[in-house]
Design a protein around this motif. Sequence first.
Motif, PDB file in Angstrom:
ATOM      1  N   TYR A  59     -16.311 -26.166   1.933  1.00  0.00           N
ATOM      2  CA  TYR A  59     -17.226 -26.164   0.810  1.00  0.00           C
ATOM      3  C   TYR A  59     -16.419 -26.383  -0.454  1.00  0.00           C
ATOM      4  N   ASN A 114     -22.444 -18.821  10.848  1.00  0.00           N
ATOM      5  CA  ASN A 114     -22.206 -20.099  10.168  1.00  0.00           C
ATOM      6  C   ASN A 114     -20.823 -20.150   9.538  1.00  0.00           C
ATOM      7  N   VAL A 168     -22.319 -29.451   6.305  1.00  0.00           N
ATOM      8  CA  VAL A 168     -22.665 -28.636   7.468  1.00  0.00           C
ATOM      9  C   VAL A 168     -22.621 -29.506   8.706  1.00  0.00           C
ATOM     10  N   THR A 194     -26.924 -32.978   4.806  1.00  0.00           N
ATOM     11  CA  THR A 194     -25.621 -32.492   4.394  1.00  0.00           C
ATOM     12  C   THR A 194     -24.926 -33.483   3.470  1.00  0.00           C
ATOM     13  N   MET A 220     -24.920 -25.853  13.234  1.00  0.00           N
ATOM     14  CA  MET A 220     -25.033 -24.657  12.403  1.00  0.00           C
ATOM     15  C   MET A 220     -26.498 -24.296  12.202  1.00  0.00           C
ATOM     16  N   ARG A 244     -18.150 -22.828  10.722  1.00  0.00           N
ATOM     17  CA  ARG A 244     -17.632 -23.749   9.717  1.00  0.00           C
ATOM     18  C   ARG A 244     -16.104 -23.730   9.709  1.00  0.00           C
ATOM     19  N   THR A 264     -30.538 -22.395   1.953  1.00  0.00           N
ATOM     20  CA  THR A 264     -30.869 -23.813   2.016  1.00  0.00           C
ATOM     21  C   THR A 264     -31.839 -24.218   0.911  1.00  0.00           C
ATOM     22  N   ASN A 316     -26.555 -27.501   0.838  1.00  0.00           N
ATOM     23  CA  ASN A 316     -26.623 -26.618   1.986  1.00  0.00           C
ATOM     24  C   ASN A 316     -25.457 -25.683   2.208  1.00  0.00           C
ATOM     25  N   ALA A 317     -24.707 -25.343   1.188  1.00  0.00           N
ATOM     26  CA  ALA A 317     -23.637 -24.377   1.353  1.00  0.00           C
ATOM     27  C   ALA A 317     -23.938 -23.136   0.542  1.00  0.00           C
TER      28      ALA A 317
END
Length: 155
Positions: free
Chosen positions: A153, A142, A74, A27, A78, A146, A84, A66-67
């Motif tokens: 993000y 997720n 992250v 992340t 999650m 989040r 990904t 990773n978003a």
Amino acid sequence: MFESLKTYRIFTEEWIDTLELDFFAYTYEDGKCSCCHDVYDLSEKNWRGGLKKMPSENPKWMLFNNADNLVGEVNESMFINAYTFIRFSDNLNDTEQLTHIVNSLQQLLGDAYKLDLESSGLSILFVNDRNDSQFISVKEYNEAFRSECGLRYYT
């Protein structure tokens, strides 16, 4: 419904050590994104032995984008989802070490995921179709997770 899926918790220090990389992170850190930052901007905890290297030292590294928009942060709880993408250093391309990493990662992820190796990185995809209910459920999980954790993000 999510029994076959994995969370970022699978990336233990012991497993990461077997990769023999100079840097590994699943992340970005809070306030950092792929458009403005790279491995050299992230904390020492992601560097082997806690020692940052300089670009001139040509370190071997892997960093997850990773978003949903391929940047962000992250949490280990999650689920790894179909957005990904893992970037890696040029000096890993077409090496036995990268082959070992891909095989090890596929074994760690299991049958619910497929890896697609490209010249600029590695994609992790659900084996299921992207329109399938499991894909949508994990994406919604997720997003809810989040927002509860305050993870953001950046664009």
